[in-house]
Design a protein around this motif. Structure first.
Motif, short mmCIF file in Angstrom:
data_model
loop_
_atom_site.label_atom_id
_atom_site.label_comp_id
_atom_site.label_asym_id
_atom_site.label_seq_id
_atom_site.Cartn_x
_atom_site.Cartn_y
_atom_site.Cartn_z
N GLU A 15 0.84 -1.20 0.00
CA GLU A 15 0.00 0.00 0.00
C GLU A 15 0.87 1.25 0.00
OE1 GLU A 15 -3.33 2.17 2.84
OE2 GLU A 15 -2.73 0.11 3.26
N GLU A 16 1.86 1.28 0.86
CA GLU A 16 2.74 2.45 0.95
C GLU A 16 3.57 2.61 -0.33
OE1 GLU A 16 5.98 4.48 3.99
OE2 GLU A 16 5.41 2.38 4.28
N ALA A 17 4.06 1.50 -0.87
CA ALA A 17 4.84 1.57 -2.11
C ALA A 17 3.99 2.10 -3.26
CB ALA A 17 5.39 0.19 -2.45
N GLY A 18 2.76 1.65 -3.35
CA GLY A 18 1.86 2.12 -4.40
C GLY A 18 1.54 3.60 -4.25
N ARG A 19 1.32 4.02 -3.02
CA ARG A 19 1.02 5.43 -2.77
C ARG A 19 2.21 6.30 -3.16
NH1 ARG A 19 2.59 8.54 0.93
NH2 ARG A 19 3.27 6.90 2.33
N LYS A 20 3.40 5.89 -2.73
CA LYS A 20 4.60 6.67 -3.04
C LYS A 20 4.85 6.69 -4.55
CE LYS A 20 8.17 6.66 -0.30
NZ LYS A 20 9.32 6.25 0.53
N GLY A 21 4.65 5.57 -5.21
CA GLY A 21 4.83 5.52 -6.66
C GLY A 21 3.83 6.41 -7.37
N GLY A 22 2.60 6.41 -6.90
CA GLY A 22 1.57 7.27 -7.49
C GLY A 22 1.89 8.73 -7.30
#
Length: 57
Positions: A15-22
């Motif tokens: 979840e955090e990786a996806g948020r940061k990537g977005g």
């Protein structure tokens, strides 16, 4: 959920990786980019859905 980071030896959650990537993607691209990839994704989804329906008939 903050404790979850400590339990995973400071690994980032999906979840955090996806948020940061977005967030990073949003910094590097404009609204038109997101509209274009949204249209491509919608078309791919429609095409895939259409193909699945014809195979199931």
């Amino acid at each position: 959920m903050a404790d979850n980071k400590n339990n995973n030896k400071n690994k980032m959650s999906y979840e955090e990786a996806g948020r940061k990537g977005g967030e990073k993607t949003a910094q590097n691209h404009d609204k038109e980019f997101f509209q274009e990839i949204g249209e491509k994704g919608g078309k791919a989804n429609r095409d895939n859905h259409d193909n699945n329906n014809s195979q199931n008939s």
